[in-house]
Scaffold this active site. Structure first.
Site, PDB file in Angstrom:
ATOM      1  N   HIS A 144     -11.703  -9.533  -6.073  1.00 11.25           N
ATOM      2  CA  HIS A 144     -11.290  -7.790  -5.002  1.00 11.25           C
ATOM      3  C   HIS A 144     -10.298  -7.819  -6.913  1.00 11.25           C
ATOM      4  O   HIS A 144      -9.462  -8.605  -7.546  1.00 11.25           O
ATOM      5  CB  HIS A 144     -10.499  -8.564  -3.770  1.00 11.25           C
ATOM      6  CG  HIS A 144     -10.078  -7.637  -3.819  1.00 11.25           C
ATOM      7  ND1 HIS A 144     -10.826  -5.799  -3.507  1.00 11.25           N
ATOM      8  CD2 HIS A 144      -8.708  -7.059  -2.896  1.00 11.25           C
ATOM      9  CE1 HIS A 144      -9.472  -4.770  -2.924  1.00 11.25           C
ATOM     10  NE2 HIS A 144      -8.473  -5.518  -2.536  1.00 11.25           N
ATOM     11  N   GLU A 154      -8.317  -5.192  -6.008  1.00 12.28           N
ATOM     12  CA  GLU A 154      -6.967  -4.166  -6.058  1.00 12.28           C
ATOM     13  C   GLU A 154      -5.610  -5.125  -6.936  1.00 12.28           C
ATOM     14  O   GLU A 154      -6.067  -6.250  -6.798  1.00 12.28           O
ATOM     15  CB  GLU A 154      -6.731  -4.529  -4.360  1.00 12.28           C
ATOM     16  CG  GLU A 154      -5.814  -3.094  -4.109  1.00 12.28           C
ATOM     17  CD  GLU A 154      -5.698  -3.088  -2.510  1.00 12.28           C
ATOM     18  OE1 GLU A 154      -6.919  -3.709  -1.957  1.00 12.28           O
ATOM     19  OE2 GLU A 154      -4.676  -2.073  -2.823  1.00 12.28           O
ATOM     20  N   HIS A 194       0.647  -1.342  -0.024  1.00 13.49           N
ATOM     21  CA  HIS A 194       0.207  -0.171  -0.243  1.00 13.49           C
ATOM     22  C   HIS A 194       0.904   1.358   0.020  1.00 13.49           C
ATOM     23  O   HIS A 194       0.488   2.124   0.622  1.00 13.49           O
ATOM     24  CB  HIS A 194      -0.652   0.292   1.160  1.00 13.49           C
ATOM     25  CG  HIS A 194      -1.845  -0.965   0.824  1.00 13.49           C
ATOM     26  ND1 HIS A 194      -3.064  -1.204   1.762  1.00 13.49           N
ATOM     27  CD2 HIS A 194      -2.602  -1.724   0.074  1.00 13.49           C
ATOM     28  CE1 HIS A 194      -4.233  -2.162   1.614  1.00 13.49           C
ATOM     29  NE2 HIS A 194      -3.655  -1.775   0.493  1.00 13.49           N
ATOM     30  N   HIS A 217     -11.808  -5.860   2.797  1.00 13.52           N
ATOM     31  CA  HIS A 217     -12.278  -4.438   2.647  1.00 13.52           C
ATOM     32  C   HIS A 217     -12.682  -3.194   2.496  1.00 13.52           C
ATOM     33  O   HIS A 217     -12.116  -2.437   1.483  1.00 13.52           O
ATOM     34  CB  HIS A 217     -10.377  -4.135   3.575  1.00 13.52           C
ATOM     35  CG  HIS A 217      -9.296  -3.752   2.366  1.00 13.52           C
ATOM     36  ND1 HIS A 217      -8.335  -2.584   2.254  1.00 13.52           N
ATOM     37  CD2 HIS A 217      -9.046  -4.711   1.369  1.00 13.52           C
ATOM     38  CE1 HIS A 217      -7.834  -2.684   0.879  1.00 13.52           C
ATOM     39  NE2 HIS A 217      -8.398  -4.023   0.614  1.00 13.52           N
ATOM     40  N   HIS A 224      -3.461 -13.451   0.248  1.00 12.30           N
ATOM     41  CA  HIS A 224      -1.907 -13.386   1.074  1.00 12.30           C
ATOM     42  C   HIS A 224      -1.724 -14.111   2.414  1.00 12.30           C
ATOM     43  O   HIS A 224      -2.632 -15.102   3.167  1.00 12.30           O
ATOM     44  CB  HIS A 224      -2.020 -11.229   1.689  1.00 12.30           C
ATOM     45  CG  HIS A 224      -2.408 -10.674   0.785  1.00 12.30           C
ATOM     46  ND1 HIS A 224      -1.985 -10.732   0.062  1.00 12.30           N
ATOM     47  CD2 HIS A 224      -3.537 -10.327   0.672  1.00 12.30           C
ATOM     48  CE1 HIS A 224      -1.902  -9.649  -1.040  1.00 12.30           C
ATOM     49  NE2 HIS A 224      -2.861  -8.850  -0.096  1.00 12.30           N
ATOM     50  N   ASP A 259      -9.063 -11.336   0.346  1.00 16.51           N
ATOM     51  CA  ASP A 259      -7.909 -10.702   1.678  1.00 16.51           C
ATOM     52  C   ASP A 259      -8.131 -10.843   3.099  1.00 16.51           C
ATOM     53  O   ASP A 259      -7.448 -10.880   4.058  1.00 16.51           O
ATOM     54  CB  ASP A 259      -8.342  -8.632   1.858  1.00 16.51           C
ATOM     55  CG  ASP A 259      -7.360  -8.466   0.560  1.00 16.51           C
ATOM     56  OD1 ASP A 259      -6.572  -8.728   0.140  1.00 16.51           O
ATOM     57  OD2 ASP A 259      -7.605  -7.760   0.717  1.00 16.51           O
ATOM     58  N   TYR A 318      -2.441  -7.533   9.858  1.00 14.94           N
ATOM     59  CA  TYR A 318      -2.992  -7.409   8.744  1.00 14.94           C
ATOM     60  C   TYR A 318      -4.408  -6.758   9.627  1.00 14.94           C
ATOM     61  O   TYR A 318      -5.067  -6.151   8.873  1.00 14.94           O
ATOM     62  CB  TYR A 318      -3.133  -8.914   8.496  1.00 14.94           C
ATOM     63  CG  TYR A 318      -3.735  -8.674   6.978  1.00 14.94           C
ATOM     64  CD1 TYR A 318      -2.638  -8.674   5.679  1.00 14.94           C
ATOM     65  CD2 TYR A 318      -5.174  -8.533   6.781  1.00 14.94           C
ATOM     66  CE1 TYR A 318      -3.455  -7.940   4.386  1.00 14.94           C
ATOM     67  CE2 TYR A 318      -5.760  -8.689   5.463  1.00 14.94           C
ATOM     68  CZ  TYR A 318      -5.083  -8.234   4.518  1.00 14.94           C
ATOM     69  OH  TYR A 318      -4.752  -8.202   3.362  1.00 14.94           O
ATOM     70  N   ASP A 371      -2.721  -6.281  -6.841  1.00 13.77           N
ATOM     71  CA  ASP A 371      -2.453  -6.888  -5.979  1.00 13.77           C
ATOM     72  C   ASP A 371      -3.189  -8.390  -6.160  1.00 13.77           C
ATOM     73  O   ASP A 371      -2.393  -9.349  -6.492  1.00 13.77           O
ATOM     74  CB  ASP A 371      -2.209  -7.006  -4.440  1.00 13.77           C
ATOM     75  CG  ASP A 371      -3.222  -6.817  -3.975  1.00 13.77           C
ATOM     76  OD1 ASP A 371      -4.123  -5.861  -4.040  1.00 13.77           O
ATOM     77  OD2 ASP A 371      -3.357  -7.148  -2.462  1.00 13.77           O
TER      78      ASP A 371
HETATM   79 FE1  FEO Z   1      -7.214  -5.325  -1.029  1.00 21.80          FE
HETATM   80 FE2  FEO Z   1      -4.766  -7.347  -0.925  1.00 21.80          FE
HETATM   81  O1  FEO Z   1      -5.620  -6.315  -1.814  1.00 21.80           O
END
Ligand code: FEO
Length: 395
Positions: free
Chosen positions: A79, A81, A23, A147, A227, A166, A194, A83
């Site tokens: 998701h 995002e 991030h 999130h 992750h 996530d 996290y 990543d």
């Molecule tokens: Fe919200 Fe691992 O991306």
């Protein structure tokens, strides 16, 4: 190289032992991380999520070494995002008609980031399912604000795997993939870090979502996040942890956070620490100079704390920028049900404590009246105020 998760489900992500920040620079990575993508090869071939953009070509080559990518029937985007979607643009250049299953918000996110390409989007909501053959289905569960507004999880019947994205993840590199192979102490620490640094602001929603997932009474044998380690041994342990963490979690701990100019404020910090140990020997005390210690690690300690004590000398009618920046981050994490106290040295005008109190109240802390405000260097009289401050916090 793919790695077996269970039966016809394999992990095919990227384990990043060298990552240092996430991030931007807002999240420190100390024990590596991973972006977990999953490949399901039942009668239908399904790809769940991809990896971060810098690893996209390696990911696609890896995928090609395992399967003919033209045989991918469905792509699930849990998701948007980057990543997790970072390889999608280049992958879709090669298989442009492959149906993508995601939430309506994920389309906004993907098209916002990668442009409009007429991809074959299929919007799903909680309870929608997709048949993948061999008697197995994928069932979708929206995870709004866990999130991002677009987040969702995918549950695979038959093998009873929850691909949670996530949620339930950790920034933690585990080459062996599974929680029963990982260093448990580090795993739990990284899972909590996290939660504290990413999910805590959304705790009321986490609490409801955990109740909803438990209420579905789905048999869950594996929780496979996007992750870190995959929860295979007692997977519900992380759901139980989230249930506890989302309800104004605290342990018997007090954390002291400060910065100092000429060591006076540091001396007060350590005196308060010793006083806590004297008056409440069962209380864990942690002391951090926020200019020198990792901010995300400190926030994890704040997350565990029932109270925090924050110190700064007065500088230019304000507090040190290190403390100010840290308080700004603290406010964004929306901790609740925690007490706070302040301390600091001053030479001239002495507004530091007042500023600290105001910013802690804005951050949602219950700030007590007792404080230590020391002119020039702390005197014995200043140190003696530690007892009243600590007594008020622990009563
Ligand atoms: Fe919200 Fe691992 O991306």
């Amino acid at each position: 190289m793919k790695k077996l998760v269970k039966n016809n489900v394999n992990w095919i992500g990227y384990i990043d032992w060298e990552l240092e920040q996430f991030h931007g620079d807002d999240y420190s990575i100390i024990n590596g991380s991973s972006q977990n993508s999953y490949l399901i090869e039942e009668e239908k071939t399904v790809l769940i999520d991809t990896v971060w953009a810098p690893h996209r070509f390696e990911f696609i080559e890896n995928l090609k070494s395992e399967i003919d990518i033209n045989k991918i029937d469905y792509i699930i985007v849990n998701h948007g995002e980057v990543d997790h979607s970072g390889a999608l643009l280049d992958l879709m250049k090669e298989i442009p008609n492959t149906p993508i299953y995601c939430t309506a918000n994920a389309i906004k996110s993907l098209e916002g980031q990668y442009g409009k390409h007429n991809w074959n989007f299929n919007i799903v909501k909680t309870g929608d399912s997709l048949d993948i053959g061999n008697g197995k289905q994928l069932v979708f569960v929206e995870m709004k604000m866990l999130h991002w507004p677009d987040s969702m999880a995918t549950y695979m019947t038959g093998d009873n795997i929850l691909f949670s994205n996530d949620a339930f993840g950790q920034h933690f590199a585990v080459e062996e993939l599974f929680n029963d192979k990982a260093d448990t102490c580090l795993l739990n620490k990284e899972a909590m870090k996290y939660y504290a640094n990413i999910l805590n602001p959304f705790s009321p929603l986490v609490s409801k979502k955990v109740d909803e997932i438990v209420g579905l009474n789905l048999p869950i044998e594996i929780i496979a996040p996007s992750h870190g380690a995959i929860w295979r041994d007692n997977p519900l342990q992380i759901v139980e942890k989230y249930a506890a963490w989302s309800k104004n979690y605290q342990e018997n701990q007090i954390t002291i956070v400060y910065d100092t100019m000429w060591e006076g404020t540091a001396k007060i910090a350590h005196n308060i620490g010793r006083t806590i140990s004297k008056l409440a020997p069962d209380t864990v005390v942690k002391i951090f100079n926020c200019a020198k210690y990792d901010k995300n690690e400190i926030m994890t300690e704040v997350f565990k704390s029932k109270a925090i004590i924050v110190g700064s000398p007065t500088v230019g009618n304000d507090v040190l920028s290190s403390v100010d920046g840290w308080l700004h981050f603290l406010k964004s994490l929306k901790f609740k049900n925690k007490k706070a106290a302040v301390f600091g040295c001053y030479g001239w005008s002495g507004e530091g404590n007042k500023v600290l109190k105001e910013r802690l109240e804005l951050a949602g802390f219950q700030v007590i009246d007792e404080e230590i405000k020391s002119e020039w260097n702390p005197s014995e009289e200043d140190f003696s105020k530690s007892e009243a401050l600590v007594s008020s916090l622990i009563k």
